[in-house]
Design a protein around this motif. Structure first.
Motif, PDB file in Angstrom:
ATOM      1  N   LEU A  12       5.953  75.980  53.181  1.00 36.58           N
ATOM      2  CA  LEU A  12       7.230  76.099  52.480  1.00 36.58           C
ATOM      3  C   LEU A  12       8.157  74.922  52.757  1.00 36.58           C
ATOM      4  CD1 LEU A  12       8.885  77.856  50.568  1.00 36.58           C
ATOM      5  CD2 LEU A  12       9.769  79.066  52.579  1.00 36.58           C
ATOM      6  N   GLU A  13       8.216  74.489  54.003  1.00 42.43           N
ATOM      7  CA  GLU A  13       9.090  73.375  54.365  1.00 42.43           C
ATOM      8  C   GLU A  13       8.755  72.119  53.561  1.00 42.43           C
ATOM      9  OE1 GLU A  13      10.475  71.021  58.424  1.00 42.43           O
ATOM     10  OE2 GLU A  13       9.072  72.695  58.564  1.00 42.43           O
ATOM     11  N   LYS A  28       7.120  72.174  50.541  1.00 41.51           N
ATOM     12  CA  LYS A  28       7.083  72.458  49.105  1.00 41.51           C
ATOM     13  C   LYS A  28       8.449  72.873  48.549  1.00 41.51           C
ATOM     14  CE  LYS A  28       2.523  72.631  48.039  1.00 41.51           C
ATOM     15  NZ  LYS A  28       1.926  72.162  46.822  1.00 41.51           N
ATOM     16  N   MET A  29       9.442  73.051  49.417  1.00 42.11           N
ATOM     17  CA  MET A  29      10.724  73.575  48.935  1.00 42.11           C
ATOM     18  C   MET A  29      11.377  72.686  47.881  1.00 42.11           C
ATOM     19  SD  MET A  29      13.561  73.146  51.933  1.00 42.11           S
ATOM     20  CE  MET A  29      12.615  73.581  53.345  1.00 42.11           C
ATOM     21  N   GLN A  30      11.093  71.387  47.897  1.00 33.83           N
ATOM     22  CA  GLN A  30      11.688  70.501  46.897  1.00 33.83           C
ATOM     23  C   GLN A  30      11.174  70.812  45.493  1.00 33.83           C
ATOM     24  OE1 GLN A  30       9.531  69.399  49.224  1.00 33.83           O
ATOM     25  NE2 GLN A  30       7.883  68.373  48.132  1.00 33.83           N
ATOM     26  N   LEU A  32      11.205  73.765  44.300  1.00 29.33           N
ATOM     27  CA  LEU A  32      12.013  74.894  43.834  1.00 29.33           C
ATOM     28  C   LEU A  32      13.358  74.380  43.318  1.00 29.33           C
ATOM     29  CD1 LEU A  32      11.298  77.375  46.776  1.00 29.33           C
ATOM     30  CD2 LEU A  32      10.161  77.270  44.553  1.00 29.33           C
ATOM     31  N   LYS A  56      17.263  74.622  42.965  1.00 26.35           N
ATOM     32  CA  LYS A  56      18.400  75.197  43.708  1.00 26.35           C
ATOM     33  C   LYS A  56      19.342  75.994  42.816  1.00 26.35           C
ATOM     34  CE  LYS A  56      18.662  72.401  47.829  1.00 26.35           C
ATOM     35  NZ  LYS A  56      19.470  71.552  48.697  1.00 26.35           N
ATOM     36  N   TYR A  70      15.743  83.078  44.191  1.00 26.56           N
ATOM     37  CA  TYR A  70      14.355  83.414  44.480  1.00 26.56           C
ATOM     38  C   TYR A  70      14.261  84.680  45.328  1.00 26.56           C
ATOM     39  CZ  TYR A  70      13.285  78.783  42.727  1.00 26.56           C
ATOM     40  OH  TYR A  70      13.176  77.677  41.917  1.00 26.56           O
ATOM     41  N   ALA A 124      11.243  82.876  55.737  1.00 28.46           N
ATOM     42  CA  ALA A 124      11.241  81.943  54.605  1.00 28.46           C
ATOM     43  C   ALA A 124      12.620  81.910  53.947  1.00 28.46           C
ATOM     44  CB  ALA A 124      10.186  82.357  53.583  1.00 28.46           C
ATOM     45  N   LEU A 152      15.088  78.606  53.543  1.00 25.44           N
ATOM     46  CA  LEU A 152      15.594  78.135  52.255  1.00 25.44           C
ATOM     47  C   LEU A 152      17.112  78.218  52.185  1.00 25.44           C
ATOM     48  CD1 LEU A 152      12.911  79.549  49.800  1.00 25.44           C
ATOM     49  CD2 LEU A 152      13.222  77.184  50.515  1.00 25.44           C
ATOM     50  N   HIS A 194      18.857  75.395  53.596  1.00 25.65           N
ATOM     51  CA  HIS A 194      18.752  74.175  52.792  1.00 25.65           C
ATOM     52  C   HIS A 194      19.468  74.321  51.445  1.00 25.65           C
ATOM     53  CE1 HIS A 194      15.651  73.180  55.774  1.00 25.65           C
ATOM     54  NE2 HIS A 194      15.963  71.929  55.473  1.00 25.65           N
ATOM     55  N   TYR A 229      19.438  76.968  49.179  1.00 25.58           N
ATOM     56  CA  TYR A 229      18.822  77.752  48.109  1.00 25.58           C
ATOM     57  C   TYR A 229      19.399  79.160  48.091  1.00 25.58           C
ATOM     58  CZ  TYR A 229      15.302  74.095  47.690  1.00 25.58           C
ATOM     59  OH  TYR A 229      14.665  72.892  47.497  1.00 25.58           O
TER      60      TYR A 229
END
Length: 98
Positions: A46-47, A49-51, A53, A55, A59, A72, A76, A79, A81
């Motif tokens: 996830l850390e 791949k989060m880019q 997603l 904002k 989610y 998770a 997010l 950061h 999200y």
């Protein structure tokens, strides 16, 4: 952190409103079935791949029982999200799977 129950997620799905579900379980767990249209990103990735997603979207985070999805969601949230943790996870999910 915001939380949602599995039956509330199922009601949102049935309502036809687009929802964004992220399943953070491992590959082997997801093979048993996931919420329809859920995005699969294992927690360990996830850390990185989060880019991928958006904002501007909210989610709903899902795992087996709610623990990993809670971690998770916190990651997010930290950061920037918008996230909701589905408590009880797939163990409490009674809705359709794919």
């Amino acid at each position: 952190m915001k939380e949602i129950l599995p039956n509330e997620v199922e009601a949102l799905l049935k309502g036809g409103k687009p929802i964004n579900v992220v399943d953070v379980r491992e590959v082997e767990e997801v093979k048993a079935g996931k919420i329809p249209h859920a995005i699969h990103i294992p927690l360990g990735l996830l850390e990185f791949k989060m880019q991928d997603l958006d904002k501007s979207k909210e989610y709903i985070m899902v795992c087996r029982s709610g623990g990993r999805s809670s971690r998770a969601a916190k990651l997010l949230e930290n950061h920037g999200y918008k996230v909701i943790n589905m408590t009880g996870g797939m163990l409490d999910w009674k809705g359709p799977t794919e």
